[in-house]
Design a protein around this motif. Sequence first.
Motif, short mmCIF file in Angstrom:
data_model
loop_
_atom_site.label_atom_id
_atom_site.label_comp_id
_atom_site.label_asym_id
_atom_site.label_seq_id
_atom_site.Cartn_x
_atom_site.Cartn_y
_atom_site.Cartn_z
N GLU A 211 -4.29 -4.62 5.27
CA GLU A 211 -3.94 -3.86 3.87
C GLU A 211 -4.23 -2.50 5.04
OE1 GLU A 211 -6.97 -3.64 1.45
OE2 GLU A 211 -5.56 -5.66 0.35
N MET A 212 -4.78 -1.95 6.31
CA MET A 212 -4.50 -0.65 6.95
C MET A 212 -3.16 -0.82 7.51
SD MET A 212 -8.77 -0.26 7.99
CE MET A 212 -8.16 1.09 8.88
N MET A 213 -2.97 -2.07 8.05
CA MET A 213 -1.76 -1.93 9.40
C MET A 213 -0.94 -1.46 8.48
SD MET A 213 -1.02 -5.14 11.67
CE MET A 213 -1.93 -4.97 12.38
N PHE A 220 3.63 5.57 8.75
CA PHE A 220 4.32 5.98 9.74
C PHE A 220 5.69 6.08 9.90
CE2 PHE A 220 7.11 4.18 13.74
CZ PHE A 220 5.89 5.26 14.56
N VAL A 221 6.74 5.35 8.65
CA VAL A 221 8.05 5.11 8.47
C VAL A 221 7.98 6.76 8.09
CG1 VAL A 221 9.44 3.95 7.14
CG2 VAL A 221 7.66 3.28 8.56
N GLN A 222 6.67 6.91 6.90
CA GLN A 222 6.85 8.42 5.87
C GLN A 222 7.01 9.57 7.32
OE1 GLN A 222 4.43 8.42 4.16
NE2 GLN A 222 4.71 6.44 2.14
N LEU A 223 6.39 9.22 8.00
CA LEU A 223 6.30 10.44 8.86
C LEU A 223 7.66 10.12 10.27
CD1 LEU A 223 2.84 9.96 10.45
CD2 LEU A 223 3.55 12.35 8.93
#
Length: 251
Positions: A211-213, A220-223
């Motif tokens: 879940e953390m991954m 990461f995608v959002q950033l």
Amino acid sequence: MKDDGTWMSEAARDALLLRKSSEEFKKILAQCSANRTKHKKNGKVLGTHNMGRRSAIEQAAEMAKNAGGKMPTAFELFKRAHTPKRKEMVESGMPMSVMESFTNEIAKLDEQGISYKKYEVYYKSAGGRKKGQVFGVGNAQSLFFGSSVSSTAAAAQSYTPGVLTQLQTHHEQLIKEAVDKVNQENEERLQKMNQENEERLRQMQSQIELEMMHKFEERFVQLALLLKMTLLLAEETLMKMALTLRLHFSH
């Protein structure tokens, strides 16, 4: 009232009187009298046997009845037979010697952590078998100690278990086996529970890591998108600035 023996036949009475007048009988009578009076406290004779007319087997049966069916050990029977109602052991003679030997030996074995059977310790403390008898247990000795087929000194000191001892030993062994089985089952059950808990913990850790991954990938995608938009915006701004400068210098 003195018994004059008139209830016996004349021949039997004459034989008894002849026996009582013999030196052998007088010697036995004197020894018995000495045995009965040799234990004293404050000038008072202390009895060394306190079961009255009750036999050792009858006393053992009564003790078992009072204990809910549990038969006494040889030492417990000995102690009952030689303990007056005032709850004191005799202070001298064979009973006290056996008492001290038994308690001292038990204390020593306990201190050294050595396993033992109380019947064997009592047998040794009582001096083994003398004239076919074990001191202190009367006619109940066959319950605790097996009969000796040899009259040698070595055989007299050699302990053999009696019927009751064998039954109690077997009973104790059955209890031990039952307790060991329960302990083993509990240990196996506990081990299984620990393994199941460890497996659940591993699964939970794997789920948390997964879940953390996923969350990290989403973040990461959002950033990355935000960075891309920021770069595009910056590029557009630079292009506008360049166009403005070009128009300014062209005039």
